[in-house]
Design an enzyme around this catalytic site. Structure first.
Site, PDB file in Angstrom:
ATOM      1  N   PHE A 146     -76.206 -66.405 -30.259  1.00 54.79           N
ATOM      2  CA  PHE A 146     -75.851 -67.507 -31.165  1.00 54.79           C
ATOM      3  C   PHE A 146     -75.190 -66.926 -32.401  1.00 54.79           C
ATOM      4  O   PHE A 146     -75.780 -66.103 -33.097  1.00 54.79           O
ATOM      5  CB  PHE A 146     -77.076 -68.340 -31.562  1.00 54.79           C
ATOM      6  N   ASP A 231     -74.811 -58.900 -35.606  1.00 49.70           N
ATOM      7  CA  ASP A 231     -75.083 -60.177 -36.248  1.00 49.70           C
ATOM      8  C   ASP A 231     -76.558 -60.161 -36.662  1.00 49.70           C
ATOM      9  O   ASP A 231     -77.447 -60.369 -35.845  1.00 49.70           O
ATOM     10  CB  ASP A 231     -74.789 -61.325 -35.280  1.00 49.70           C
ATOM     11  N   LYS A 260     -78.647 -66.587 -43.641  1.00 47.75           N
ATOM     12  CA  LYS A 260     -79.963 -67.224 -43.736  1.00 47.75           C
ATOM     13  C   LYS A 260     -80.820 -66.773 -44.936  1.00 47.75           C
ATOM     14  O   LYS A 260     -80.781 -67.388 -45.979  1.00 47.75           O
ATOM     15  CB  LYS A 260     -80.728 -67.072 -42.418  1.00 47.75           C
TER      16      LYS A 260
HETATM   17  C1  LIG Z   1     -78.203 -69.229 -37.761  1.00 44.06           C
HETATM   18  C2  LIG Z   1     -77.380 -68.146 -37.156  1.00 44.06           C
HETATM   19  C3  LIG Z   1     -75.970 -68.134 -37.291  1.00 44.06           C
HETATM   20  C4  LIG Z   1     -75.215 -69.255 -37.958  1.00 44.06           C
HETATM   21  O1  LIG Z   1     -75.497 -69.357 -39.311  1.00 44.06           O
HETATM   22  P1  LIG Z   1     -75.026 -70.653 -40.143  1.00 44.06           P
HETATM   23  O2  LIG Z   1     -75.418 -70.306 -41.553  1.00 44.06           O
HETATM   24  O3  LIG Z   1     -75.757 -71.821 -39.582  1.00 44.06           O
HETATM   25  O4  LIG Z   1     -73.571 -70.787 -39.964  1.00 44.06           O
HETATM   26  C5  LIG Z   1     -75.280 -67.057 -36.784  1.00 44.06           C
HETATM   27  N1  LIG Z   1     -75.924 -66.029 -36.167  1.00 44.06           N
HETATM   28  C6  LIG Z   1     -77.252 -66.020 -36.008  1.00 44.06           C
HETATM   29  C7  LIG Z   1     -77.902 -64.852 -35.341  1.00 44.06           C
HETATM   30  C8  LIG Z   1     -78.031 -67.078 -36.492  1.00 44.06           C
HETATM   31  O5  LIG Z   1     -79.353 -67.072 -36.321  1.00 44.06           O
END
Ligand SMILES: *Cc1c(COP(=O)(O)O)cnc(C)c1O
Length: 407
Positions: A146, A231, A260
């Site tokens: 994700f 990420d 986050k």
């Molecule tokens: C939540 C998340 C995203 C997206 O972040 P947003 O601030 O909602 O755009 C991307 N990568 C990971 C691993 C996430 O948990």
């Protein structure tokens, strides 16, 4: 004197707010019928004054719980000095925060933005700006990943359910199974600009790869001339007991994204890149109006200060182990229900034999906030400031629900 005030007085009831949402806010989220009003640490209260214990504060953004005092103080102070400074000027807080992140990671240089998706967009652009002169534009990502909802981040997210109806995706992405080095060996070639991977898949169900996976990916990228992008939007900023999850593995990425928890709940995202890769971004090639604004950067600095002053990286591991104790006990009683327990610091996933949304609904009735992801995974992202008493209280509720759950 203002003729009207836009905020209802006395404050709206939950029912009034929900009615207003139904009329004026697009229904793209599934929301619980609760209107949260204020919070402190791992406790949060709704508009009627009901108290909830929060094992999932701010969807992982509130790593220090609700309204951590140093963050509140820093924001209050900054908001009276300068609210916004565009990136045509220098500003102290952005420089300070960039230094704080660089010295706690791999000395990467920072590009600031406002969210995880934006940080990944920047990483994908950077990977291509860096790779295209050498014929490299392909980005390899992992099934179950994700990376966010904007088009490049969405194209990188190898989950068909999130693509459905929004096609065509951006070209040039190649998807392989997570934690599968053979697949990586086949996919990474001399057209590959980058491999983009979460050290632990968060939304994908707290999937922790085998030890050595990141190191092997690092080696493959080096051999084949691709860059490694991690990420760490969900794993970063101390959640796993190190500043960044890759630090458990003793390898370094070329590029890292984080958001986050980065600024304790204030909107913020960052891309960190090794200077030789970062050099591909030249003036005018990428930008964000709000990125690196002084409020977010002061909040982020306050997060770093709090984690260090209160020794919260070590605490992350202790909290994780306390949760593990509870879930192991439960597994002994209900081996038919508890399929797997996956924990790294305050990143907790419990794979169930049933739909985990049942547990979410039952918990909410008992005023405990938890999350379900990927159908069967109970996901908890508790705050680093949670107390043992709060953990035990919430886990006793979960134990009660799970012990009697029908399979
Ligand atoms: C939540 C998340 C995203 C997206 O972040 P947003 O601030 O909602 O755009 C991307 N990568 C990971 C691993 C996430 O948990």
């Amino acid at each position: 004197m203002p003729a009207t005030t836009l905020q209802a007085s006395p404050p709206a009831s939950s029912a009034e707010t929900i009615a207003r949402f139904e009329r004026y806010v697009i229904g793209n989220y599934r929301r619980f019928p609760v209107c949260l009003d204020h919070g402190e640490g791992s406790l949060v209260w709704d508009a009627e004054g009901n108290e909830y214990l929060d094992f999932f504060p701010g969807w992982g953004c509130n790593l220090l719980g609700h309204c951590p005092p140093r963050v509140v103080e820093a924001v209050r102070d900054q908001v009276g000095k300068l609210i916004h400074v565009p990136n045509t000027w220098y500003m102290g807080p952005q420089g300070d925060f960039a230094e704080a992140l660089a010295t706690r990671s791999f000395c990467g240089q920072a590009f600031f933005c406002n969210s995880g998706a934006e940080a990944n967009e920047a990483a994908i652009k950077l990977a291509r700006l860096h790779g295209n002169p050498h014929g490299r534009s392909k980005i390899v990502t992992m099934e179950g990943s994700f990376h966010g909802r904007t088009y490049a981040a969405l194209s990188a997210t190898a989950q068909p359910k999130y693509h459905a109806g929004c096609e065509p995706m951006l070209p040039g992405f190649s998807y392989i199974p997570f934690d599968d080095l053979d697949a990586a060996r086949h996919a990474i070639d001399d057209h590959t600009a980058a491999v983009l991977v979460e050290p632990i898949q968060g939304e994908g169900g707290i999937r922790i790869p085998r030890a050595g996976y990141l190191g092997a990916l690092r080696k493959l990228c080096d051999e084949r001339g691709a860059i490694l992008i991690l990420d760490e939007v969900q794993t970063g900023m101390g959640r796993t007991g190190r500043w960044f999850a890759y630090q458990h593995e003793g390898v370094e990425p070329d590029v890292l994204t984080c958001a986050k928890a980065l600024a304790g709940g204030v909107a913020a995202g960052v891309l960190l890149a090794k200077p030789e890769v970062a050099a591909a971004l030249k003036p005018g090639m990428h930008a964000s109006t709000f990125g690196g604004n002084p409020i977010a950067c002061r909040a982020g600095l306050a997060v770093v200060e709090t984690i260090e002053a209160e020794n919260l990286l070590d605490r992350a591991c202790a909290i994780g182990e306390r949760f593990r104790g509870w879930f192991e006990q439960l597994r002994a009683k209900r081996p038919d229900l508890i399929q797997d327990i996956r924990i790294s610091g305050v990143m907790i996933g419990v794979e169930l034999a049933i739909d985990a949304s049942f547990v979410v609904a039952q918990s909410l009735e008992r005023r405990l906030l938890v999350n379900a992801t990927h159908g069967t995974v109970l996901r908890l992202l508790p705050a680093l400031t949670i107390t043992d008493r709060e953990i035990d209280h919430g886990c006793a509720i979960l134990a009660e629900i799970l012990e009697s759950a029908p399979v």
